[in-house]
Write a protein that holds these residues in place. Structure first.
Motif, PDB file in Angstrom:
ATOM      1  N   SER A 190       0.811  -1.216   0.000  1.00 21.20           N
ATOM      2  CA  SER A 190       0.000   0.000   0.000  1.00 21.20           C
ATOM      3  C   SER A 190       0.844   1.266   0.000  1.00 21.20           C
ATOM      4  CB  SER A 190      -0.924   0.008   1.233  1.00 21.20           C
ATOM      5  OG  SER A 190      -1.728  -1.146   1.248  1.00 21.20           O
ATOM      6  N   TRP A 191       1.998   1.214   0.708  1.00 21.98           N
ATOM      7  CA  TRP A 191       2.766   2.440   0.911  1.00 21.98           C
ATOM      8  C   TRP A 191       4.018   2.536   0.048  1.00 21.98           C
ATOM      9  CZ3 TRP A 191       0.958   6.530   3.462  1.00 21.98           C
ATOM     10  CH2 TRP A 191      -0.170   6.325   4.270  1.00 21.98           C
ATOM     11  N   VAL A 192       4.522   1.396  -0.404  1.00 19.37           N
ATOM     12  CA  VAL A 192       5.751   1.428  -1.215  1.00 19.37           C
ATOM     13  C   VAL A 192       5.438   1.191  -2.685  1.00 19.37           C
ATOM     14  CG1 VAL A 192       8.005   0.370  -1.591  1.00 19.37           C
ATOM     15  CG2 VAL A 192       7.142   0.680   0.741  1.00 19.37           C
ATOM     16  N   PHE A 193       4.696   0.106  -2.976  1.00 19.76           N
ATOM     17  CA  PHE A 193       4.396  -0.231  -4.371  1.00 19.76           C
ATOM     18  C   PHE A 193       3.055   0.382  -4.781  1.00 19.76           C
ATOM     19  CE2 PHE A 193       7.349  -3.467  -2.976  1.00 19.76           C
ATOM     20  CZ  PHE A 193       8.271  -3.444  -3.998  1.00 19.76           C
ATOM     21  N   PHE A 194       2.973   1.719  -4.678  1.00 20.28           N
ATOM     22  CA  PHE A 194       1.748   2.404  -5.076  1.00 20.28           C
ATOM     23  C   PHE A 194       1.672   2.451  -6.601  1.00 20.28           C
ATOM     24  CE2 PHE A 194       5.154   5.427  -4.177  1.00 20.28           C
ATOM     25  CZ  PHE A 194       5.254   6.106  -5.375  1.00 20.28           C
ATOM     26  N   PRO A 195       0.454   2.664  -7.152  1.00 17.23           N
ATOM     27  CA  PRO A 195       0.335   2.746  -8.617  1.00 17.23           C
ATOM     28  C   PRO A 195       1.238   3.832  -9.189  1.00 17.23           C
ATOM     29  CG  PRO A 195      -1.828   2.569  -7.604  1.00 17.23           C
ATOM     30  CD  PRO A 195      -0.848   2.757  -6.477  1.00 17.23           C
ATOM     31  N   GLY A 196       2.012   3.474 -10.174  1.00 15.62           N
ATOM     32  CA  GLY A 196       2.923   4.432 -10.800  1.00 15.62           C
ATOM     33  C   GLY A 196       4.348   4.318 -10.303  1.00 15.62           C
ATOM     34  N   ILE A 197       4.591   3.445  -9.294  1.00 18.42           N
ATOM     35  CA  ILE A 197       5.959   3.292  -8.778  1.00 18.42           C
ATOM     36  C   ILE A 197       6.892   2.758  -9.856  1.00 18.42           C
ATOM     37  CG2 ILE A 197       5.468   0.987  -7.918  1.00 18.42           C
ATOM     38  CD1 ILE A 197       7.839   3.538  -6.323  1.00 18.42           C
ATOM     39  N   ASP A 198       6.336   1.997 -10.823  1.00 20.98           N
ATOM     40  CA  ASP A 198       7.187   1.451 -11.887  1.00 20.98           C
ATOM     41  C   ASP A 198       7.782   2.568 -12.751  1.00 20.98           C
ATOM     42  OD1 ASP A 198       4.413   1.743 -12.677  1.00 20.98           O
ATOM     43  OD2 ASP A 198       5.033   0.989 -14.627  1.00 20.98           O
ATOM     44  N   GLN A 199       7.122   3.753 -12.759  1.00 22.89           N
ATOM     45  CA  GLN A 199       7.637   4.857 -13.559  1.00 22.89           C
ATOM     46  C   GLN A 199       8.771   5.611 -12.859  1.00 22.89           C
ATOM     47  OE1 GLN A 199       6.593   5.403 -16.742  1.00 22.89           O
ATOM     48  NE2 GLN A 199       5.439   3.521 -16.402  1.00 22.89           N
ATOM     49  N   VAL A 200       8.884   5.453 -11.539  1.00 21.92           N
ATOM     50  CA  VAL A 200       9.926   6.189 -10.810  1.00 21.92           C
ATOM     51  C   VAL A 200      11.016   5.268 -10.262  1.00 21.92           C
ATOM     52  CG1 VAL A 200       8.343   8.017 -10.146  1.00 21.92           C
ATOM     53  CG2 VAL A 200       8.652   6.097  -8.616  1.00 21.92           C
ATOM     54  N   ILE A 201      10.778   3.938 -10.317  1.00 23.92           N
ATOM     55  CA  ILE A 201      11.757   3.018  -9.726  1.00 23.92           C
ATOM     56  C   ILE A 201      13.112   3.131 -10.404  1.00 23.92           C
ATOM     57  CG2 ILE A 201      11.167   1.050 -11.207  1.00 23.92           C
ATOM     58  CD1 ILE A 201      11.941   0.871  -7.458  1.00 23.92           C
ATOM     59  N   ILE A 202      13.096   3.394 -11.735  1.00 29.65           N
ATOM     60  CA  ILE A 202      14.359   3.516 -12.466  1.00 29.65           C
ATOM     61  C   ILE A 202      15.204   4.656 -11.908  1.00 29.65           C
ATOM     62  CG2 ILE A 202      15.304   4.290 -14.682  1.00 29.65           C
ATOM     63  CD1 ILE A 202      13.438   2.517 -16.097  1.00 29.65           C
ATOM     64  N   TYR A 203      14.542   5.781 -11.597  1.00 30.49           N
ATOM     65  CA  TYR A 203      15.288   6.934 -11.099  1.00 30.49           C
ATOM     66  C   TYR A 203      15.789   6.688  -9.676  1.00 30.49           C
ATOM     67  CZ  TYR A 203      12.905   8.871 -15.111  1.00 30.49           C
ATOM     68  OH  TYR A 203      12.437   9.065 -16.379  1.00 30.49           O
ATOM     69  N   LEU A 204      14.992   5.970  -8.870  1.00 30.07           N
ATOM     70  CA  LEU A 204      15.436   5.645  -7.516  1.00 30.07           C
ATOM     71  C   LEU A 204      16.650   4.727  -7.556  1.00 30.07           C
ATOM     72  CD1 LEU A 204      11.972   5.038  -5.791  1.00 30.07           C
ATOM     73  CD2 LEU A 204      13.441   7.045  -5.615  1.00 30.07           C
ATOM     74  N   VAL A 205      16.594   3.723  -8.421  1.00 26.35           N
ATOM     75  CA  VAL A 205      17.731   2.799  -8.552  1.00 26.35           C
ATOM     76  C   VAL A 205      18.953   3.545  -9.085  1.00 26.35           C
ATOM     77  CG1 VAL A 205      18.576   0.761  -9.783  1.00 26.35           C
ATOM     78  CG2 VAL A 205      16.256   0.786  -8.868  1.00 26.35           C
ATOM     79  N   ALA A 206      18.727   4.459 -10.021  1.00 28.83           N
ATOM     80  CA  ALA A 206      19.845   5.230 -10.581  1.00 28.83           C
ATOM     81  C   ALA A 206      20.530   6.052  -9.502  1.00 28.83           C
ATOM     82  CB  ALA A 206      19.330   6.140 -11.697  1.00 28.83           C
ATOM     83  N   VAL A 207      19.747   6.658  -8.619  1.00 26.77           N
ATOM     84  CA  VAL A 207      20.335   7.461  -7.540  1.00 26.77           C
ATOM     85  C   VAL A 207      21.193   6.586  -6.629  1.00 26.77           C
ATOM     86  CG1 VAL A 207      19.783   8.758  -5.457  1.00 26.77           C
ATOM     87  CG2 VAL A 207      18.535   9.224  -7.564  1.00 26.77           C
TER      88      VAL A 207
END
Length: 365
Positions: free
Chosen positions: A329-346
């Motif tokens: 509910s709090w981590v894998f919210f809808p749309g997280i797949d669009q920002v996960i790349i940037y989080l991993v990149a950081v």
């Protein structure tokens, strides 16, 4: 298990597109030192080559309609030239294979586009700051986008895969895990196609004299020039090769994602992240990070890890299920797949400032 394999396949499919675009970007940056913000548009132009090729196959002559005797005649029927030249059955077969056959148009067209762009524009900015290169290539991308929008409109133009591969393959039966695990044939073909193109590019650079000279020029352009080799001409060909790779990736992706004039920019931003994570100037790094980030993006799109780990509804009241459900509910919210790349990149760039396989001196320059 089925969901894990399905997400892995989705990641490999999407990662194949990222890797192909990032491979071209890295080729251009590694050889010419140019940050090419128009590279995503080359992916889009390749996709529209498939659209144009399909329209070319539908060109034909009008066959006069017969008078119905009711005072009006139906509109004339257009008989495609391919039906006239090869027969109706063979003509229909050729039309259904328009996407893979569009490669014969994509390769010469994109090679020509790449050479014209490099000779007509990019070569004048070799010794300019990266900010100037970004500005001029971004402007070129906007211009090409608007040209495509003018001629093809703003709406996506769906393209069909050949009918023989329009269904799904029973992957579960192949792997002996489940009969319900199926995956679209065309996505499997795209992954195989991406692997073949990547292998071909690496073989060209690794095992041909031309490729060896280009790699030597990437490391020390001045020394190669002193030896009497026209390295500038070879770099022009490499820019054309990068455009062809991007165009092939775009054309073969059209049955998966209907092309529109914005698709290049959507992939470009993600592909730049892929290049930086892999290591600027590193071809193996671009391919590795493309597939890695594609897989991570795919797994981030899983709707519920709680239901994945505890598929039996009787277990949905347990402590660990509730913990996973809370995380969902709090981590894998809808749309997280669009920002996960940037989080991993950081995270990667904080721990490995040069990227996964970056070389010393490249980022610093």
């Amino acid at each position: 298990m089925d969901v894990i394999l399905l997400q892995l396949l989705n990641g490999l499919d999407k990662g194949g597109a990222y890797a192909l675009i990032a491979l071209g970007l890295t080729l251009v940056f590694g050889t010419l030192g140019v940050v090419n913000f128009a590279h995503g548009v080359l992916f889009m132009l390749g996709a529209f080559c498939a659209v144009v090729f399909n329209k070319m196959l539908q060109l034909g002559v009008e066959k006069p309609s017969e008078d119905t005797g009711l005072g009006f005649a139906p509109p004339p029927e257009v008989v495609p030239y391919v039906d006239i030249w090869f027969g109706e059955e063979m003509g229909s077969l050729i039309t259904s294979y328009s996407v893979p056959l569009s490669i014969i148009l994509v390769i010469p067209f994109m090679l020509l586009v790449g050479i014209i762009v490099e000779r007509g524009l990019i070569q004048h900015f070799y010794k300019r700051a990266h900010a100037d290169q970004i500005l001029v290539t971004f402007g070129l991308a906007i211009v090409l986008q608007e040209i495509v929008k003018h001629y093809f409109g703003a709406n996506p133009l769906p393209q069909s895969a050949p009918e023989i591969v329009s269904g799904s393959a029973n992957i579960g039966t192949w792997l002996g895990v489940s009969e319900n695990l199926v995956y679209p044939w065309w996505r499997l073909i795209y992954f195989g196609f991406a692997a073949v193109v990547i292998a071909a590019v690496f073989s060209f650079l690794q095992f041909t004299t031309y490729g060896m000279v280009v790699r030597a020029g990437m490391n020390d352009r001045e020394t190669v020039g002193i030896l009497g080799i026209d390295i500038e001409r070879r770099f022009t060909v490499i820019f054309g090769l990068a455009a062809v790779v991007a165009g092939l990736a775009g054309a073969m992706y059209t049955p998966t994602l209907p092309p529109d004039y914005r698709m290049g920019m959507d992939f470009l931003v993600l592909s730049f992240v892929v290049v930086v994570v892999g290591g600027m100037g590193s071809l193996p790094g671009a391919v590795l990070s493309g597939f890695l980030l594609g897989i991570m993006q795919s797994f981030a799109a899983v709707a519920s890890y709680a239901s994945l780990v505890f598929p039996n509804p009787a277990d949905h009241s347990g402590f660990f299920y509730n913990i996973l459900n809370f995380i969902d509910s709090w981590v894998f919210f809808p749309g997280i797949d669009q920002v996960i790349i940037y989080l991993v990149a950081v995270v990667i760039l904080l721990t490995l400032p040069r990227g996964l396989l970056g070389r010393a001196g490249v980022m610093e320059d």
